[in-house]
Design an enzyme around this catalytic site. Structure first.
Site, short mmCIF file in Angstrom:
data_model
loop_
_atom_site.label_atom_id
_atom_site.label_comp_id
_atom_site.label_asym_id
_atom_site.label_seq_id
_atom_site.Cartn_x
_atom_site.Cartn_y
_atom_site.Cartn_z
N HIS A 13 16.83 -24.15 -15.72
CA HIS A 13 15.19 -24.31 -16.62
C HIS A 13 14.34 -23.10 -16.69
O HIS A 13 14.30 -22.81 -15.43
CB HIS A 13 14.19 -25.63 -15.47
CG HIS A 13 12.63 -25.53 -16.11
ND1 HIS A 13 11.83 -27.04 -15.82
CD2 HIS A 13 11.75 -24.40 -16.43
CE1 HIS A 13 11.05 -26.59 -16.82
NE2 HIS A 13 10.65 -25.53 -17.25
N HIS A 15 12.47 -20.02 -19.18
CA HIS A 15 11.14 -20.57 -21.01
C HIS A 15 11.89 -18.73 -20.93
O HIS A 15 11.76 -17.74 -20.23
CB HIS A 15 9.89 -20.27 -20.22
CG HIS A 15 9.21 -21.27 -20.22
ND1 HIS A 15 9.20 -22.69 -20.53
CD2 HIS A 15 10.25 -22.22 -18.02
CE1 HIS A 15 8.90 -23.94 -20.08
NE2 HIS A 15 9.09 -23.16 -18.98
N LEU A 16 12.48 -18.94 -22.02
CA LEU A 16 12.71 -16.77 -22.66
C LEU A 16 11.77 -16.97 -24.04
O LEU A 16 11.92 -15.67 -24.28
CB LEU A 16 14.00 -17.25 -23.47
CG LEU A 16 16.21 -17.29 -22.61
CD1 LEU A 16 16.54 -17.31 -22.69
CD2 LEU A 16 15.37 -15.89 -21.19
N ARG A 17 11.00 -17.58 -24.59
CA ARG A 17 10.05 -17.16 -25.27
C ARG A 17 10.36 -16.92 -26.27
O ARG A 17 11.56 -17.41 -26.95
CB ARG A 17 9.06 -16.36 -24.33
CG ARG A 17 8.91 -16.77 -22.97
CD ARG A 17 7.75 -17.79 -23.56
NE ARG A 17 7.11 -17.76 -21.97
CZ ARG A 17 6.18 -19.33 -21.74
NH1 ARG A 17 7.44 -20.00 -22.00
NH2 ARG A 17 5.99 -19.26 -20.19
N ASN A 41 9.93 -25.28 -25.15
CA ASN A 41 7.82 -25.44 -25.46
C ASN A 41 7.37 -24.12 -26.10
O ASN A 41 6.60 -23.19 -26.00
CB ASN A 41 7.28 -25.45 -24.48
CG ASN A 41 7.26 -24.29 -23.48
OD1 ASN A 41 8.70 -23.95 -23.10
ND2 ASN A 41 6.49 -24.25 -22.78
N LYS A 99 13.65 -31.90 -23.50
CA LYS A 99 12.54 -31.93 -22.73
C LYS A 99 11.63 -32.47 -23.23
O LYS A 99 10.81 -32.73 -24.14
CB LYS A 99 12.38 -30.82 -22.38
CG LYS A 99 10.90 -30.45 -21.56
CD LYS A 99 11.79 -30.45 -20.62
CE LYS A 99 10.19 -30.66 -19.39
NZ LYS A 99 10.19 -28.88 -19.34
N HIS A 136 8.82 -33.39 -17.27
CA HIS A 136 7.94 -32.58 -16.58
C HIS A 136 6.52 -33.64 -15.98
O HIS A 136 6.54 -34.55 -16.67
CB HIS A 136 7.08 -31.13 -17.45
CG HIS A 136 5.98 -31.08 -17.05
ND1 HIS A 136 5.91 -29.50 -16.43
CD2 HIS A 136 4.70 -31.48 -16.11
CE1 HIS A 136 4.90 -29.04 -16.49
NE2 HIS A 136 4.14 -29.72 -15.76
N HIS A 174 11.33 -28.97 -11.85
CA HIS A 174 10.67 -28.36 -10.86
C HIS A 174 10.05 -29.25 -10.24
O HIS A 174 8.99 -29.63 -10.10
CB HIS A 174 9.41 -27.60 -11.67
CG HIS A 174 9.15 -27.87 -12.99
ND1 HIS A 174 8.05 -28.71 -12.97
CD2 HIS A 174 8.86 -27.36 -14.17
CE1 HIS A 174 7.46 -28.99 -14.42
NE2 HIS A 174 8.17 -28.28 -14.53
N ASP A 247 12.28 -21.97 -14.05
CA ASP A 247 11.34 -22.15 -14.58
C ASP A 247 10.09 -21.47 -14.33
O ASP A 247 9.30 -21.07 -14.55
CB ASP A 247 10.34 -23.06 -14.22
CG ASP A 247 9.39 -23.52 -14.55
OD1 ASP A 247 9.38 -23.91 -15.95
OD2 ASP A 247 8.28 -23.91 -13.98
N HIS A 251 4.18 -15.00 -19.05
CA HIS A 251 3.07 -14.33 -19.82
C HIS A 251 2.02 -13.31 -19.61
O HIS A 251 2.37 -12.76 -18.64
CB HIS A 251 1.64 -15.51 -19.20
CG HIS A 251 2.30 -17.35 -19.60
ND1 HIS A 251 2.23 -18.10 -20.84
CD2 HIS A 251 1.98 -17.69 -18.61
CE1 HIS A 251 2.13 -18.37 -20.82
NE2 HIS A 251 2.58 -18.73 -19.38
N ALA A 263 -0.85 -21.18 -17.47
CA ALA A 263 -0.15 -21.28 -16.13
C ALA A 263 1.32 -20.96 -16.57
O ALA A 263 1.96 -21.25 -17.66
CB ALA A 263 0.38 -23.13 -15.76
C1 NCD Z 1 5.22 -23.26 -17.97
C2 NCD Z 1 5.30 -21.68 -19.62
O1 NCD Z 1 4.71 -21.52 -19.33
O2 NCD Z 1 5.96 -22.53 -20.60
N1 NCD Z 1 4.85 -23.36 -17.72
C3 NCD Z 1 4.65 -23.43 -16.26
O3 NCD Z 1 3.61 -23.17 -15.30
N2 NCD Z 1 5.71 -23.71 -15.34
C4 NCD Z 1 5.67 -25.01 -18.87
C5 NCD Z 1 6.05 -26.06 -17.89
O4 NCD Z 1 7.20 -25.70 -17.83
O5 NCD Z 1 5.28 -26.01 -17.16
ZN ZN Z 2 9.57 -24.91 -17.58
#
Ligand code: NCD
Ligand code: ZN
Length: 349
Positions: A13, A15-17, A41, A99, A136, A174, A247, A251, A263
């Protein structure tokens, strides 16, 4: 010096953006992990196999030269996703799941599903083709207290979903509560869960320790100490249906330290080392390999990795921040020491 050599792990899990942020973070995951399940996302979200193929190419282009990292892609489920898209997922060979974000549940979840009941035909096709649903698991009803959103989701949404679709394979992403761990254990082999380093290491007091700590704000929220203890037991207990999913959700500092902060906790800088702390604390370092390198691959029906990676017990200070364009990323554990360090030179490609 104490060392720990294990099969190279995977992150289930991540997030690579995209764009500059992708360039700033991809190398951290590629150094530690052989593969990662990449969350969809983005803005706009990755809703089709064609978009996932293009995103995958951008990820590969952002990797440091010589890395052997394989991004495993996911699609972002919407109310409008067609069952035919699931056929394309199965045929693609590089998309490994769909997802589901309940609409508004978290960062970039605006386009998520408004009701799981709208997705019946898609879930049926996923059952037929054995495509995994990554969930999620938080209720979005604003009347539900943020600390209860996971447990309410299990009762109101997940239990009925699993009954409606008896062959659907689901990863509760998560998982953060004792109730969630118990729920997953009570299901058969088709239900698994990922566990993040922050939920294993910290409870909700950490976000308020000495003041408000926005870099520990993530969704789902950090929970109570008995929840954390239950998660650590699930992670370190050798149970095959619990596995590593950081996860890591970067940011930039400006977006976190704001009147309405985003978040997401950034943990890819130490995506394996943070888990080593958890397993060492439990006196169960010998079980890190199965959690980090075997259980996820087995659940997804992918071969286990063949190469190995070495951690050495050599405490190191986590930097206060990492560069990210004209801004910075504040990592999990910033300014603290981690006991286990990645031995880069001996990490076989
Ligand atoms: C994630 C994100 O920033 O893309 N943020 C987080 O708090 N985990 C989104 C997610 O997985 O809920
Ligand atoms: Zn996530």
């Amino acid at each position: 010096m104490q060392t720990l050599t294990i099969t190279r792990p995977d992150d289930w899990h991540l997030h690579l953006r995209d764009g500059p942020l992708l360039g700033a973070v991809a190398g951290f995951s590629a150094r530690r992990f052989a593969r990662a399940l990449v969350m969809p996302n983005l803005r706009p979200p990755v809703t089709t196999v064609a978009l996932a193929a293009a995103y995958r190419q951008r990820i590969l282009a952002a990797l440091p030269p010589g890395t052997n990292f394989r991004p495993l892609m996911t699609l972002y489920l919407t109310d409008a996703t067609a069952p035919a898209e699931i056929d394309r997922v199965r045929a693609s060979g590089f998309v490994h799941g769909v997802k589901c974000y309940p609409a508004g549940a978290t960062t970039h979840a605006e386009a998520g599903v408004t009701s799981l009941a709208h997705c019946r035909a898609v879930f049926e096709r996923m059952e037929e083709l054995g495509v995994v649903l990554q969930l999620h698991g938080e209720a979005t009803d604003p009347a539900v207290d943020p600390y209860d959103r996971e447990s309410v989701f299990l009762e109101r949404e997940l239990e009925p979903l699993l009954q409606r679709h008896p062959r659907l394979r689901v990863v509760l992403e998560h998982v953060t509560t004792r109730a969630g761990v118990g729920f997953v254990r009570a299901q058969g082999d088709r239900v698994a869960a990922t566990l993040t380093p922050q939920h294993l290491l910290l409870n909700r007091a950490a976000m308020f320790a000495g003041g408000l700590r926005p870099h520990l704000y993530c969704l789902p929220l950090l929970k109570r100490e008995p929840d954390r203890v239950a998660l650590a037991e699930a992670a370190t207990g050798g149970e095959p249906r619990f596995f590593l999913g950081t996860d890591s959700a970067p940011h930039a500092r400006r977006a976190k330290e704001s009147a309405c902060g985003c978040a997401g906790v950034f943990s890819a800088h130490a995506g394996l080392e943070l888990y080593a702390e958890v397993f060492a604390q439990a006196g169960r370092l010998g079980r890190l390999e199965a959690f980090a390198s075997f259980h996820g691959a087995d659940f997804y029906g992918l071969p286990r990795n063949q190469t190995r990676i070495t951690l050495v017990r050599d405490p190191w200070p986590v930097p206060a921040s990492y560069p990210c364009g004209d801004d910075e990323l504040v990592p999990l554990g910033a300014g603290e020491r981690l006991a286990w360090r990645l031995l880069e030179a001996e990490a076989t490609p």
